[in-house]
Every structure is written in structure tokens, then in C-alpha cells.
Write a protein that holds these residues in place. Structure first.
Motif: not given
Lengths: 215, 468
Positions: B20-35, B72-84
């Protein structure tokens, strides 16, 4: 989310238009996997004279004395007075997280970018749209009066000035309700779980290719 | 009654509940996710004891933090590595399909989605990234969301939304040689400003949009957010449909026919009414270059930089003065006087095969100027990289002195090791020229892939047509 209550706060003026989310919280701090702790890096590139790194102790860094939030008269500010198109750019919710972690409860501006505006409500940060004239007046008042405070009352949708005069503002009724009650959106939506399932069942018939393709 | 706009059709097809307040519940078909924007959302689900509503609606890949050099090795930056690593762990724990860093299908989410057919016409598509508008190129309703909404979609497959206003930007005429989709969208943003589209869903139409390839349409929709609009979109036509034939997650058999029948309805009706209609003459657009710190601060390559003293709006004039100071430039000069220290060809705006072909055509048989410290090409996905290598584009770039990298967001926002030094100018095919965006104190100039390659070989910004 905590309930949004009426409060009095010192106003800090950030006199530039198009403040983007990169400026609010630079990218190197987005590597955190937490929601908290972004306050010390709010406006990092404006606030400090060196380049900030994640995990650094910011109390040891050289401050930019010219930056508004570093001026003693704005210490403890909880109202940010800003210019048009505040929060433009990326969708990073780290921007409202940084603002609230720093202590801001509301941002006043003539206009906001859509995604930032939306993200703010989810985090107990109230973005208030006021006319360019009102914003100009507030900039002048803040400049002229050290310790200038405003009272923000969401329930009555009013900002109360030190002289007792008021500025009315608009807010979407649903968002207002959620802020005042500190409600979790997800819980509310799940009350409609049956409707969502009904929608899916119909959609599966008319557009079956939208289901089960990705596994 | 007036007909429906494309946006009306997409909106109406996804309403779960009108409130009633003008908003709507909208269905989402696809969500793309990244780190970057998902860890707190997964954490929220865990804390509340919730599970994803529908696993098959999600697809993930790391892109912002990944190195574009040796993997070929792990990500050098530790904070980036943890996020991925956190993205990998979350997808494994919840059972979401992810193309991990060393998968050939890994790439920038907005390149990967369409490439896999995970993006399809008629879908509602979200991602915790403002450049999700890209997917509107296929007649989808796509927009960026914050992390709370990422969690909301994971938990409920819906979003609470208020319908936006509608804007039609019609670009007619014919583009001159050397003028690309990037120049079109930069010219649009220069005209309407970075807040011109705030509150609107923009449909891009007209003969120029119809003439663009799907890659070009993605470039235009990608930057709708730089004009303030969360969503940009283009009507479905034969090109759209052909793009998806044979893609891994596209429908097949009877479902394909059924889908195509529906997709053909995804255009604005002839009598549809928009809240705002803007018309641009595509024939008048020249190659564009941004000079300042906002995507609206753009000039044609032969145009003098604007004078803030001539700007009537004091807030705007102040912004221009600040930009000149940050960029180390002066009003009145042309961009031809500026030397790019680095050149970056990549990002969700311009890292697809067509972009790389356009840049390679300019680079072919030429050398990167010795005034340029570094010129790098970062393909949008592992598959774009493979295709470019099959076409020999990598050799052209390497022979010309460009670096040929692994796919990711890279220097568009410098979350990985690829970044500008303080005060360095960059000819960049990315989407944002904000202060510090490409590195602390870095100075970004947004251009098309052909213009970036031209700047690299000329050692200054130059009209790519002068090289022909």
C-alpha cells in the motif's frame, strides 16, 4: 539494527558536491570481511596526509589540519551537512558503515545517489533531502556559530534549529517505520514466504528456463 | 491507455506483492556474487541461522582482488587473499556455483554473467556492484545493491523496491568512424551530468543503439550509474537473441523457442510514455576524454578544457577548480597536451573481445611510446583471454610493448596490485575518474579502447582517427 531515536548533534559541514563513495571509504579498506571498524578510515584521503593501509593504527598518522572533521570545533559531530549528489559511485555499503562507525547518524544534502541512499536506511543512517536554499542557510549558520547543533526528530519528521524553528523533511513511510523500530527487512519479507513460493510456481510454468540451469 | 515501456514490462513481470505504501516486493531471477560485497552477507545468514532461498539463482566469481600476473601461487597480499578465500569458503559451504581464480571461466562478474548465459533477457539481475547496470543491455532489469540487500536476496530471492521513473535516451544518426559506444556514453554523461539519471531507469534507444553490438550496448548500460541511474537497458532484438545461442546456461530445445518468443516482447511499445525523453545526435559525437574527477567532466579530444570562471553554478565551478588542482591541468588547454604515464585497457566497461580487437587494431605495427611507463591489457575473463589469444591479439599487444595480463577488475579500482603512482596520468578504459580511484593521487582519463591504445602509441592523448 538499533532503533533510530531523536537526538541532538553537532553539525559538520562538508562543502563539496558529488562526494563519491571512493572518497567516503577508499578501496583498500573494502578488503575487510567485517561490517565494523571503518570509522578511522572515513574520508581517509582527505583526513590524513599519508596513504592509508588496512589494519594500520590511524592514531599515529599525520592529520590534515585543513579537513573539516579534524577541526576541534566539529569534534563529536553526528550530523553531516553535505552538497548535492552525495554518495555517488559504487554500491559499497562500507560507505554508510564508515559514516555510522565514525558517529554520524544523519546526512543532510540537496540530493543523494540512489544506491547510497538505499544502503543508508539499512544501517540506521538517515539521509535527509533538503532544498538547496535550506542547505545553503545551514552552511552559513554552521560557519557562523561554533558548536552549532541540530535536533533530528524522525518520528515528527522535523529538524529543530537552536532558535526553536523547525525544518520539515520527507521520508518514505516504510523506511521510517523500519528505522524507528530497528526492524530487520529480511524477517519482514519472510512473512510473505508463501507469496514468494506462489510467484515461483507460476513463473516456473511460464518461464521454466529461469530455473535449475545453474548447478 | 498508453502502452508499456520495457521497464514497465520487466517490473510488472516480477511483482510478488504490491504494498500500500507504494513499494513492492520484487522477485530476483539472478544474483551475481564477488568477494568484496558478499562476506558480510554470508555472515549475516549464518548469524541468523538462515539458508539461501534458491541456490541455482546465484553464481559467483572473484574479480576485484585477484592478481593479473602469475597465479600459480597464492595471492601475495594477505588481506586480499583472505577475502578471496572467504568467497571460496562461503560458496563451498552454502553450495553456490563459483568460478574460482584459476578457472578459465573466472572473470569480472559483468563479463562472466552474459558470457555464460547466466544473464538472460527478461531477468531481474542484481549484484553487490553498481556496474550491474551492464546486464540491462540484454533487455534485463539489472542494478547494483549494497551488502544488506545481497543478504536479503540470498535469504528471500526478493527485494523491497519502489518503482523508478522512466527516461528514454535516444541516440540517432550514425556514428563517425573511430567513435565507439564508450564515446557515446561519455557524451551522454557530459550532457546530463552524474546526477541526471538519479531516480530513473534509463532505456537507451535510437538508431545508434540499434547499430551497436552487444558488447557496445553493455558498455553504454555499464555507465548508466555514472549518469546516476541504477539501471540502464536496451530493447531485445535479433542481435540480443543470437548472442545467447549456445551459451552454457542459456535455454535449449523447446525452452529456447519458448524463451525467444517471450524475449521478442521485451521492447517499449510504440505508444509507451516516458517521464523524460532526451535526444542526441550520434553523428555529432567525437572521441571523448575525461579531464576531471567526475565522469561528467568530459571533452571531445579537440575541445579546450572548460573555464570554471565561465560556469554560472557556483557549486559546480568550485568542483571544477578542485578537479583542476587535483589533476594538475589548466582550463583552455586541449587533452592533446597531456602525456599519459600509464595506459589501462580493461574493466567491466571495456574488456570484452570487441574492445580488445579495437585496441589491437590501433596497436598493430606500432610501439608504445617511451613517454609511457606502462601499458597494460587486462581481458575481462579467462574466456575472453583465450579467444583473444586464438585471434593473435596477445601477440600484437606484446609486440607493441603492452603487457598482456590475467583477467580481473585490476586497475579500474586498484584493489589488487595494479595501480597508479601519485600524480600519474592514466588513459583508462574504465568507468570512474574519482580522486584516488586508480591509486592514491592517481589521475584518470576515461577513454575508449581505441583512444587508449592511440594514447599509448602516440605518447599523448590524440584523436585515434589521426593515426589511420
Amino acid at each position: 539494527m538499533e532503533k533510530f531515536v531523536k537526538f541532538d548533534g553537532i553539525v559538520a559541514p562538508l562543502d563539496r558536491a558529488n562526494v563519491d563513495t571512493d572518497l567516503i571509504i577508499p578501496k583498500q579498506f573494502l578488503k575487510s570481511i567485517k561490517r565494523t571498524g571503518f570509522g578511522p578510515n572515513l574520508f581517509d584521503e582527505l583526513r590524513y596526509l599519508d596513504e592509508g593501509q588496512p589494519g594500520q593504527d590511524c592514531s599515529q598518522r599525520p592529520l590534515n589540519p585543513e579537513f573539516v572533521l579534524n577541526k576541534p570545533r566539529y569534534k563529536g559531530a553526528s550530523v553531516l551537512l553535505a552538497r548535492r549528489n552525495f554518495g555517488c559511485g559504487s554500491s559499497r555499503e562500507h560507505a554508510p558503515w564508515a559514516l555510522t562507525d565514525f558517529g554520524f547518524k544523519t546526512v543532510l544534502a540537496p540530493s543523494f545517489a540512489d544506491i547510497f541512499f538505499n544502503n543508508s536506511f539499512k544501517n540506521g543512517l538517515l539521509p535527509i533531502v533538503l532544498s538547496e536554499e535550506t542547505i545553503d542557510e545551514l552552511f552559513r549558520a554552521v560557519e557562523a556559530n561554533e558548536g552549532y547543533q541540530l535536533t533530528v526528530d524522525l518520528a515528527s519528521q522535523q529538524i529543530i534549529k537552536p532558535d526553536g524553528s523547525t525544518i520539515a523533511f520527507e521520508v518514505d513511510p516504510f523506511r521510517k517505520h523500519c528505522l524507528l523500530e530497528g526492524l530487520d527487512d529480511i524477517g519482514l519479507t519472510l512473512q510473505d514466504a508463501e507469496l514468494i513460493k506462489e510467484y515461483e510456481a507460476k513463473r516456473r510454468e511460464t518461464a521454466p528456463w529461469l530455473f535449475d540451469a545453474i548447478k | 491507455m498508453a502502452g508499456k515501456t520495457l521497464y514497465d514490462k520487466l517490473w510488472d513481470a516480477h511483482i510478488v506483492k504490491q504494498r500500500e505504501d507504494g513499494t513492492a516486493l520484487i522477485y530476483i531471477d539472478r544474483q551475481l556474487l564477488h568477494e568484496v560485497t558478499s562476506p558480510q552477507a554470508f555472515e549475516g545468514l549464518r548469524l541468523a541461522g538462515r539458508k539461501p532461498w534458491r541456490l541455482d539463482a546465484n553464481i559467483a566469481t572473484p574479480d576485484h582482488n585477484v592478481p593479473t600476473t602469475d597465479r600459480s601461487g597464492p595471492i601475495e597480499d594477505e588481506v586480499s587473499r583472505i577475502q578471496v578465500q572467504t568467497l571460496d569458503d562461503n560458496c563451498d559451504e552454502f553450495g553456490i556455483l563459483e568460478f574460482k581464480m584459476n578457472d578459465s571461466r573466472q572473470g569480472i562478474v559483468h563479463v562472466m554473467g552474459p558470457e555464460q548465459g547466466a544473464t538472460l533477457p527478461g531477468m531481474t539481475i542484481v549484484c553487490g556492484d553498481s556496474h550491474t547496470a551492464t546486464h540491462g543491455a540484454f533487455g534485463a532489469l539489472a542494478h547494483g545493491i549494497g551488502t544488506s540487500e545481497v543478504e536479503h536476496v540470498l535469504a528471500t530471492q526478493c527485494l523491497i523496491q519502489k518503482k523508478m521513473k522512466s527516461m528514454l535516451i535516444k541516440v540517432d544518426g550514425e556514428l563517425a568512424a573511430g567513435v565507439t559506444a564508450k564515446d557515446v556514453v561519455l557524451a551522454i554523461i557530459a550532457k546530463i551530468g552524474t546526477a541526471g539519471g538519479t531516480g530513473y531507469a534509463i532505456e537507451f534507444g535510437g538508431s545508434v543503439m540499434q547499430g551497436l553490438s552487444m558488447e557496445g550496448r553493455m558498455t553504454v548500460c555499464n555507465m548508466a550509474i555514472e549518469a546516476g541511474a541504477r539501471s540502464g537497458m536496451v530493447a531485445v532484438d535479433d542481435k540480443t537473441i543470437e548472442y545467447f545461442r549456445g551459451r552454457p546456461f542459456a535455454p535449449t530445445g523447446a525452452n529456447w523457442d519458448k524463451a525467444v518468443e517471450y524475449w521478442r516482447t521485451l521492447h517499449s511499445d510504440a505508444d509507451a510514455e516516458f517521464d523524460v525523453v532526451l535526444e542526441l545526435d550520434g553523428s555529432a559525437i567525437k572521441p571523448q576524454v575525461s579531464w576531471g574527477t567526475s565522469p561528467e567532466m568530459v571533452v571531445a579530444i579537440d575541445e579546450a578544457l572548460p573555464d570554471p570562471d565561465q560556469e554560472a553554478d557556483p557549486v559546480k565551478a568550485e568542483g571544477m577548480r578542485r578537479a583542476y588542482q587535483y589533476m594538475g591541468l589548466k582550463p583552455g588547454i586541449t587533452m592533446g597536451e597531456v602525456v599519459p604515464d600509464r595506459v589501462f585497457i580493461g574493466s567491466c566497461t571495456n574488456s570484452r573481445i570487441e574492445d580488445l580487437r579495437a585496441a589491437a587494431e590501433v596497436a598493430k605495427g606500432r610501439k608504445v611510446s617511451d613517454k609511457v611507463k606502462q601499458a597494460m591489457v587486462v581481458p575481462g575473463s579467462g574466456l575472453v583471454k583465450q579467444q583473444a589469444e586464438e585471434e593473435g591479439l596477445d601477440k600484437i599487444f606484446i609486440e607493441a610493448g603492452f603487457e598482456w595480463r590475467e583477467p580481473g577488475c585490476s586497475m579500474c579500482l586498484a584493489m589488487n596490485a595494479d595501480r597508479l603512482g601519485e600524480g600519474e596520468h592514466c588513459a583508462s578504459t574504465s568507468n570512474r575518474n574519482f580522486e584516488g580511484r586508480q591509486g592514491y593521487g592517481g589521475r584518470t582519463h576515461l577513454v575508449s579502447p581505441a583512444m587508449a591504445a592511440a594514447a599509448a602509441v602516440a605518447g599523448r592523448f590524440i584523436d585515434v582517427r589521426e593515426l589511420a
